[in-house]
Each structure stands twice: as structure tokens, then as C-alpha cells.
Motif scaffolding. Structure first.
Motif, PDB file in Angstrom:
ATOM      1  N   THR A  83       0.842  -1.186   0.000  1.00 10.32           N
ATOM      2  CA  THR A  83       0.000   0.000   0.000  1.00 10.32           C
ATOM      3  C   THR A  83       0.885   1.246   0.000  1.00 10.32           C
ATOM      4  OG1 THR A  83      -1.637  -1.192   1.315  1.00 10.32           O
ATOM      5  CG2 THR A  83      -1.861   1.195   1.224  1.00 10.32           C
ATOM      6  N   SER A 116      -4.073   1.300   9.652  1.00  7.56           N
ATOM      7  CA  SER A 116      -3.959   2.612   9.019  1.00  7.56           C
ATOM      8  C   SER A 116      -2.591   3.282   9.172  1.00  7.56           C
ATOM      9  CB  SER A 116      -5.024   3.551   9.578  1.00  7.56           C
ATOM     10  OG  SER A 116      -4.853   3.719  10.975  1.00  7.56           O
ATOM     11  N   MET A 141      -2.455   4.701   2.677  1.00  8.37           N
ATOM     12  CA  MET A 141      -3.467   5.272   1.785  1.00  8.37           C
ATOM     13  C   MET A 141      -4.226   4.100   1.166  1.00  8.37           C
ATOM     14  SD  MET A 141      -2.725   8.330   2.457  1.00  8.37           S
ATOM     15  CE  MET A 141      -3.820   9.172   1.355  1.00  8.37           C
ATOM     16  N   SER A 142      -5.254   3.638   1.850  1.00  6.42           N
ATOM     17  CA  SER A 142      -5.927   2.383   1.484  1.00  6.42           C
ATOM     18  C   SER A 142      -6.466   2.374   0.066  1.00  6.42           C
ATOM     19  CB  SER A 142      -7.040   2.066   2.478  1.00  6.42           C
ATOM     20  OG  SER A 142      -7.983   3.113   2.507  1.00  6.42           O
ATOM     21  N   ARG A 143      -6.806   3.525  -0.480  1.00  5.84           N
ATOM     22  CA  ARG A 143      -7.308   3.533  -1.865  1.00  5.84           C
ATOM     23  C   ARG A 143      -6.224   3.155  -2.874  1.00  5.84           C
ATOM     24  NH1 ARG A 143      -7.852   9.876  -1.839  1.00  5.84           N
ATOM     25  NH2 ARG A 143      -5.745  10.384  -2.468  1.00  5.84           N
ATOM     26  N   HIS A 144      -4.965   3.139  -2.435  1.00  7.52           N
ATOM     27  CA  HIS A 144      -3.855   2.770  -3.314  1.00  7.52           C
ATOM     28  C   HIS A 144      -3.345   1.363  -3.046  1.00  7.52           C
ATOM     29  CE1 HIS A 144      -3.602   6.816  -4.845  1.00  7.52           C
ATOM     30  NE2 HIS A 144      -3.571   7.280  -3.617  1.00  7.52           N
ATOM     31  N   LYS A 145      -4.060   0.589  -2.250  1.00  6.30           N
ATOM     32  CA  LYS A 145      -3.622  -0.762  -1.908  1.00  6.30           C
ATOM     33  C   LYS A 145      -3.500  -1.613  -3.162  1.00  6.30           C
ATOM     34  CE  LYS A 145      -4.329  -4.507   1.320  1.00  6.30           C
ATOM     35  NZ  LYS A 145      -3.001  -4.461   1.879  1.00  6.30           N
TER      36      LYS A 145
END
Length: 155
Positions: A83, A116, A141-145
Motif C-alpha cells: 500500500t 492505518s 493510503m488504502s485507496r492505493h492498496k
């Protein structure tokens, strides 16, 4: 001290196992060239110190060392979590100096990861001599995992 004409003609001559890092961002690419290698125990980044990396006293600028360490820490986070992460905090201990011509190398590892936030530490060396230790805290940045990185040096 400004970069001299001979600075760009320096042979990097990286140690065995290091290959050029080619997927870095523009800031890091500008500060390089950087190299990396992966071993059974982890990964390493390296750079041949040039005059342009130095302060007016002829030693590697602390900001250069910190930027190099930040890349190490970020790489450790990405390798562990897959991530992208942003630096929240970084603490640095300067232990000795590096000079033009020195091969500076370092590695980093994650010490704790939550859903997080990730905690990590890095060490920089010239040969066996410690130059700097750093610790960092990174926000995942979880949306970029799961973004694919072709090299361990994605910073």
C-alpha cells in the motif's frame, strides 16, 4: 559548494548486486542516480555521494540523508503492506558523515503495522560505519492498496 563539471562524470561503480532504480519520482531521480538490491534478508538502496549532495563543508547535506532515509522507510512500508503511504513523522539521528566518492547504502524494516499506520526504522552506512538512523510513522493510503511496483524502490 556547487556541483562541478567533474561531478557528473563520477563513475557510480555500485557494489555487486545493485541495479539502477528507474521507477522513482522526479525529486528522487533528480537527487540520484540511485540503485537497489534485494537480498534474502530484505532490500538495500545505495548512492555514490557526489559534490552536489554536499553542504559547504564538503560532507553530505543532512537533507539529502533524510530524503534518502525517507525513501528507505517508504519502501519498507510498501514491501510490507503493498500500500502506498505518506510520511507522518520522521526522526533522524546523524551518527557520522559521508563525503564525495563514498558509497552510501541503507536498509529499512517495519517494526509495527496497524490497519492505518505503520512504524518503521532505517539505517544508513558507509561501509560498516553507521551514518544515520531514522524512525518513521506512515499513514497507509488504502485507496492505493495493491498498486504494482516493478522495483522495491517505488519512492
Amino acid at each position: 559548494m556547487s556541483s562541478s563539471a567533474t561531478d557528473d562524470n563520477v563513475s557510480d561503480n555500485p557494489p555487486e548486486g545493485y541495479v539502477p532504480s528507474t521507477t522513482r519520482g522526479p525529486y528522487t531521480t533528480h537527487n540520484g542516480p540511485f540503485y537497489h538490491k534485494v537480498t534474502e534478508d530484505g532490500f538495500w538502496h545505495g548512492v555514490r555521494i557526489r559534490q552536489r549532495h554536499c553542504n559547504s563543508r564538503g560532507i553530505t547535506h543532512g537533507g539529502m540523508l533524510m530524503a534518502f532515509a525517507d525513501g528507505l522507510l517508504g519502501t519498507a512500508v510498501f514491501r510490507e503492506t503493498k500500500t502506498v503511504a505518506l510520511t507522518i513523522r520522521m526522526n533522524s539521528d546523524f551518527l557520522s558523515s559521508a563525503r564525495p566518492g563514498d558509497w552510501l547504502e541503507g536498509t529499512a524494516r517495519v517494526t509495527k503495522a496497524t490497519r492505518s499506520v505503520v512504524f518503521c526504522e532505517a539505517e544508513l552506512f558507509v561501509g560498516q560505519r553507521p551514518v544515520m538512523k531514522a524512525t518513521g510513522v506512515f499513514k497507509l493510503m488504502s485507496r492505493h492498496k495493491g498498486l504494482d511496483a516493478s522495483e522495491p524502490a517505488a519512492s
